[in-house]
Design an enzyme around this catalytic site. Structure first.
Site, PDB file in Angstrom:
ATOM      1  N   ILE A  23      15.548  -1.712  -3.257  1.00 65.10           N
ATOM      2  CA  ILE A  23      15.573  -2.354  -4.566  1.00 65.10           C
ATOM      3  C   ILE A  23      16.498  -1.612  -5.518  1.00 65.10           C
ATOM      4  O   ILE A  23      17.204  -2.233  -6.329  1.00 65.10           O
ATOM      5  CB  ILE A  23      14.152  -2.454  -5.136  1.00 65.10           C
ATOM      6  N   SER A 149       4.460  -1.838  -7.498  1.00 62.71           N
ATOM      7  CA  SER A 149       4.319  -2.475  -6.185  1.00 62.71           C
ATOM      8  C   SER A 149       3.173  -3.470  -6.225  1.00 62.71           C
ATOM      9  O   SER A 149       2.262  -3.350  -7.057  1.00 62.71           O
ATOM     10  CB  SER A 149       4.039  -1.416  -5.115  1.00 62.71           C
ATOM     11  N   TYR A 162       0.168   6.342  -1.871  1.00 62.84           N
ATOM     12  CA  TYR A 162       1.230   5.479  -2.385  1.00 62.84           C
ATOM     13  C   TYR A 162       0.664   4.404  -3.301  1.00 62.84           C
ATOM     14  O   TYR A 162       1.170   4.195  -4.417  1.00 62.84           O
ATOM     15  CB  TYR A 162       1.981   4.844  -1.214  1.00 62.84           C
ATOM     16  N   LYS A 166       1.302   3.894  -7.374  1.00 63.69           N
ATOM     17  CA  LYS A 166       1.874   2.686  -7.946  1.00 63.69           C
ATOM     18  C   LYS A 166       0.931   2.058  -8.978  1.00 63.69           C
ATOM     19  O   LYS A 166       1.390   1.412  -9.931  1.00 63.69           O
ATOM     20  CB  LYS A 166       2.219   1.695  -6.837  1.00 63.69           C
TER      21      LYS A 166
END
Length: 241
Positions: A23, A149, A162, A166
C-alpha cells in the site's frame, strides 16, 4: 465517524512511510506529480528504484533510509519531514509475525509494537503541530492517512499482536480526528482487508493471502476518501462507518 465535507485538493509535500512496497508504494505512485515526496523505508536499494520511477522534472523526491522500529529511525524521519515542510502525512509502515503468540520470538513482537504503534504515535505528535501551523498560514488544509487494518475491529488469533497494534492506530486516528475537529486538517484511518504485498511472506504466513486486494485500488480509494470521511474499511467499501 460522520461523513466529512467533500473536498478536492492537491498536497504540496507528502511523507510516505513504508514506501517500498504494498500500500505504501501504491500511495506514493498514486499521488499527483504536483506533490513532492519524502519516502522512507529500511531498504535503500528499493527506495532508490522508487525515486527513479517517480522523479519528474520539477518534482522533488527525497528519501530517508530509516528503521521506524528504533528511536533514532523515528527521530531521523521526523526531523527530515519537518524540514521538508510536509502537508500530507501517510503513516503506512507496518509488520507483524504470524503464529501463536507464545511461540513468537519476543524481539519480533517488540518490533511490531515499535513500528505499528510507536512510529505513528511519534510522527503524529511531532509533525502535526507544524502541519497545522503551515496549513492555517496558507489558507489550506493538511492531510493524514494512517494505515490500520480490517483486523483492527476484532482480535485475531495467530495475528494477536498485529491486530492489537492496528486497533491502537485506528483508535488513535479517530480520537485525533475528534480532537482536531475544526482544525485545517483531514484525517483518515485506512482499514483495508488482505492486500497483495510482501506482508504474508514476511510474517511467516505464506506466499500470499486469500482474496488479497490490489494495493493500487486501495491507494486510490484512500486518496479519494481523504477529506470526505474519517474511516475507510476497504477499497471495496467507500461508505463511512
Amino acid at each position: 465517524m460522520p461523513v466529512m465535507k467533500q473536498m478536492s485538493r492537491t498536497y504540496r509535500r507528502a511523507l510516505v512511510t513504508g514506501a517500498t512496497g504494498g500500500i505504501g508504494g501504491a500511495l506514493a505512485r498514486a499521488l499527483p506529480v504536483a506533490t513532492d515526496l519524502l519516502l522512507t523505508g529500511r531498504n535503500a536499494e528499493a527506495l532508490a528504484q522508487l525515486v527513479q520511477e517517480l522523479a519528474r522534472p520539477g518534482r522533488r523526491v527525497d528519501v530517508v533510509v530509516a528503521d521506524l522500529g528504533t528511536d533514532p529511525g523515528r527521530e531521523a524521519v521526523a526531523v527530515a519531514a519537518e524540514a521538508f515542510a510536509i502537508d500530507l502525512l501517510i503513516c503506512n509502515a507496518g509488520q507483524g509475525p504470524f503464529g501463536d503468540f507464545l511461540d513468537a520470538e519476543e524481539p519480533a513482537l517488540r518490533d511490531t509494537v515499535s513500528v505499528n504503534v510507536m512510529a505513528p504515535l511519534v510522527l503524529l505528535h511531532r509533525l502535526l503541530p507544524g502541519m497545522l501551523t503551515r496549513a492555517a498560514a496558507a489558507g489550506r488544509r493538511a492531510g493524514v492517512i494512517v494505515t490500520s487494518s480490517g483486523v483492527a475491529f476484532y482480535p485475531v488469533p495467530r495475528l494477536a499482536t498485529y491486530a492489537a497494534s492496528k486497533a491502537f492506530s485506528l483508535s488513535l486516528t479517530e480520537a485525533l480526528a475528534a480532537e482536531l475537529d475544526g482544525a485545517p486538517v483531514d484525517l483518515l484511518a485506512l482499514c483495508p482487508t488482505a492486500t497483495k504485498s510482501h506482508f504474508a511472506e514476511r510474517s511467516g504466513y505464506g506466499p500470499s493471502l486469500p482474496g488479497a486486494q490490489d494495493p493500487a485500488a486501495v491507494a486510490r480509494a484512500a486518496l479519494q476518501a481523504l477529506g470526505r470521511q474519517g474511516r475507510l474499511p476497504s477499497a471495496r467499501s467507500a461508505a463511512a462507518c
